[in-house]
Enzyme design. Structure first.
Site, PDB file in Angstrom:
ATOM      1  N   ASN A  22       0.870  -1.181   0.000  1.00  0.00           N
ATOM      2  CA  ASN A  22       0.000   0.000   0.000  1.00  0.00           C
ATOM      3  C   ASN A  22       0.903   1.225   0.000  1.00  0.00           C
ATOM      4  OD1 ASN A  22      -1.834   2.025   0.437  1.00  0.00           O
ATOM      5  ND2 ASN A  22      -2.329   1.430   2.553  1.00  0.00           N
ATOM      6  N   TRP A  23       1.053   1.812  -1.166  1.00  0.00           N
ATOM      7  CA  TRP A  23       1.971   2.961  -1.293  1.00  0.00           C
ATOM      8  C   TRP A  23       1.374   4.237  -0.714  1.00  0.00           C
ATOM      9  CZ3 TRP A  23       4.014   2.549  -7.074  1.00  0.00           C
ATOM     10  CH2 TRP A  23       4.744   1.352  -7.218  1.00  0.00           C
ATOM     11  N   LYS A  24       0.104   4.219  -0.425  1.00  0.00           N
ATOM     12  CA  LYS A  24      -0.590   5.406   0.098  1.00  0.00           C
ATOM     13  C   LYS A  24      -0.370   6.613  -0.846  1.00  0.00           C
ATOM     14  CE  LYS A  24      -0.083   3.512   4.698  1.00  0.00           C
ATOM     15  NZ  LYS A  24      -0.175   3.730   6.119  1.00  0.00           N
ATOM     16  N   HIS A  80      -9.632   0.972   4.684  1.00  0.00           N
ATOM     17  CA  HIS A  80      -8.379   1.203   5.403  1.00  0.00           C
ATOM     18  C   HIS A  80      -8.636   2.163   6.571  1.00  0.00           C
ATOM     19  CE1 HIS A  80      -4.315   2.580   6.295  1.00  0.00           C
ATOM     20  NE2 HIS A  80      -3.881   1.495   5.677  1.00  0.00           N
ATOM     21  N   GLU A 137      -7.102   4.627   7.592  1.00  0.00           N
ATOM     22  CA  GLU A 137      -6.936   6.050   7.254  1.00  0.00           C
ATOM     23  C   GLU A 137      -8.172   6.588   6.540  1.00  0.00           C
ATOM     24  OE1 GLU A 137      -3.114   5.606   5.360  1.00  0.00           O
ATOM     25  OE2 GLU A 137      -2.255   5.111   7.317  1.00  0.00           O
ATOM     26  N   GLU A 151      -5.515  -4.944  10.583  1.00  0.00           N
ATOM     27  CA  GLU A 151      -4.541  -3.879  10.788  1.00  0.00           C
ATOM     28  C   GLU A 151      -4.899  -3.097  12.055  1.00  0.00           C
ATOM     29  OE1 GLU A 151      -2.439  -2.803   6.884  1.00  0.00           O
ATOM     30  OE2 GLU A 151      -4.206  -1.532   7.028  1.00  0.00           O
ATOM     31  N   GLY A 209       2.132   2.308  10.819  1.00  0.00           N
ATOM     32  CA  GLY A 209       3.107   3.385  10.680  1.00  0.00           C
ATOM     33  C   GLY A 209       3.790   3.788  11.976  1.00  0.00           C
ATOM     34  N   SER A 264       3.103  -2.078  10.530  1.00  0.00           N
ATOM     35  CA  SER A 264       4.540  -2.090  10.823  1.00  0.00           C
ATOM     36  C   SER A 264       5.213  -3.426  10.505  1.00  0.00           C
ATOM     37  CB  SER A 264       4.796  -1.686  12.281  1.00  0.00           C
ATOM     38  OG  SER A 264       4.402  -0.333  12.478  1.00  0.00           O
ATOM     39  N   GLY A 324       2.697  -1.077   4.376  1.00  0.00           N
ATOM     40  CA  GLY A 324       2.706   0.334   4.027  1.00  0.00           C
ATOM     41  C   GLY A 324       4.121   0.848   3.841  1.00  0.00           C
ATOM     42  N   GLY A 325       4.680   1.435   4.887  1.00  0.00           N
ATOM     43  CA  GLY A 325       5.980   2.104   4.796  1.00  0.00           C
ATOM     44  C   GLY A 325       7.072   1.270   4.153  1.00  0.00           C
TER      45      GLY A 325
HETATM   46  C1  PEP Z   1      -0.981   0.212   6.073  1.00  0.00           C
HETATM   47  O1  PEP Z   1      -1.200   1.413   6.134  1.00  0.00           O
HETATM   48  O2  PEP Z   1      -1.750  -0.528   5.445  1.00  0.00           O
HETATM   49  C2  PEP Z   1       0.190  -0.296   6.756  1.00  0.00           C
HETATM   50  C3  PEP Z   1       0.220  -1.550   7.058  1.00  0.00           C
HETATM   51  O3  PEP Z   1       1.177   0.624   7.035  1.00  0.00           O
HETATM   52  P1  PEP Z   1       2.600   0.329   7.735  1.00  0.00           P
HETATM   53  O4  PEP Z   1       3.129  -0.958   7.160  1.00  0.00           O
HETATM   54  O5  PEP Z   1       3.432   1.502   7.406  1.00  0.00           O
HETATM   55  O6  PEP Z   1       2.326   0.179   9.205  1.00  0.00           O
END
Ligand code: PEP
Length: 255
Positions: free
Chosen positions: A12-14, A101, A103, A171, A177, A215, A236-237
């Site tokens: 997920n590049w956001k 998600h 967010e 999640e 994050g 994470s 994500g990150g």
């Molecule tokens: C996400 O936003 O879907 C996610 C898992 O982010 P991160 O890996 O950065 O926690």
């Protein structure tokens, strides 16, 4: 990793990346996937921002990498300025869409009912919906995690959805994050509760893949992905660097 369910590592590049960055990242992931070939232990998916979907679609063409959107509208078309439909994602080569998600739920106030309507739109367009659920830290602290997750599952997955149309991503909001993750036992507890709920609501629902997200990084991927009820990860990150993302893909246990 559970038997019979093909694992999925989804990026997920956001809201990150201009065209050159996104294409370079997609090409780097695609090259790794192509050279892994039959040794690839699961499916690999990238979900770029909407502006990059077309370019990324071209960059991964002919490789095993799958394409996803990060959201879609519940309607097929119309006066919805700034939104995109599931059919538009499909038109550009997407096979999946991330929905609900945290967010989107937090920053855009999306409710379970709205997520459910989007999942229905994804189904109608022939996209697999990656339905995100997760508790806040306060909900975990007050012992409400399982009730919250079960409520989100019930509210966000429409009646009639079938196994092939749904992936669930657990999640925890407080783990996204932040660098913090639940214990392995906590992940297992929630995944088992999700699986039981899916099995009771959807025929054959215990075959739905349940990803862990929050994470995930190269240093914890091996232990998380080895858990029997974890069928992959939503990342994500760590998905923004090809080496890190590929280290996570490589952490999948071989079948
Ligand atoms: C996400 O936003 O879907 C996610 C898992 O982010 P991160 O890996 O950065 O926690």
């Amino acid at each position: 990793m559970a038997s019979g369910r093909r694992p999925l590592i989804a990026a997920n590049w956001k809201m990150n990346g201009l065209k050159a960055d996104g294409v370079a990242l997609a090409q780097a992931v695609a090259a790794r996937a192509k050279s892994a070939g039959a040794t690839l232990a699961g499916e690999v998916l990238v979900s770029p921002p909407a502006t990059l979907i077309d370019a990324v679609s071209a960059a991964i063409a002919g490789t095993p990498v799958l394409l996803g959107g990060q959201d879609c509208h519940a309607q097929t078309s119309g006066a919805f300025t700034g939104d995109i439909s599931a059919a538009m994602l499909k038109d550009l080569g997407a096979s999946h869409v991330i929905l609900g998600h945290s967010e989107r739920r937090t920053l855009h106030g999306e409710t379970d009912a709205q997520v459910s309507a989007k999942v229905a739109a994804a189904r109608a367009a022939g996209l697999v919906a990656i339905v995100c659920v997760g508790e806040t830290e306060a909900q975990r602290d007050s012992g409400d995690t399982i009730a919250v997750i079960v409520g989100q599952i019930d509210g966000s997955i429409p009646a009639g959805a079938t196994v092939a149309e749904i992936v669930v991503a657990y999640e925890p909001v407080w783990a996204i994050g932040t660098g913090r993750t639940p214990t392995l036992a906590e992940i297992v507890e929630v995944h088992q509760a999700i699986r039981a709920r899916l099995a009771s609501r959807i025929p054959g629902g215990d075959a739905i893949r349940i990803l862990y997200g929050g994470s995930v990084k190269p240093s914890n991927a091996v232990e998380v992905l080895a858990l029997a009820d974890v069928d992959g990860a939503l990342v994500g990150g760590a998905s923004l660097k090809a080496e890190d993302f590929w280290a996570i893909v490589s952490a999948l246990p071989q079948a």
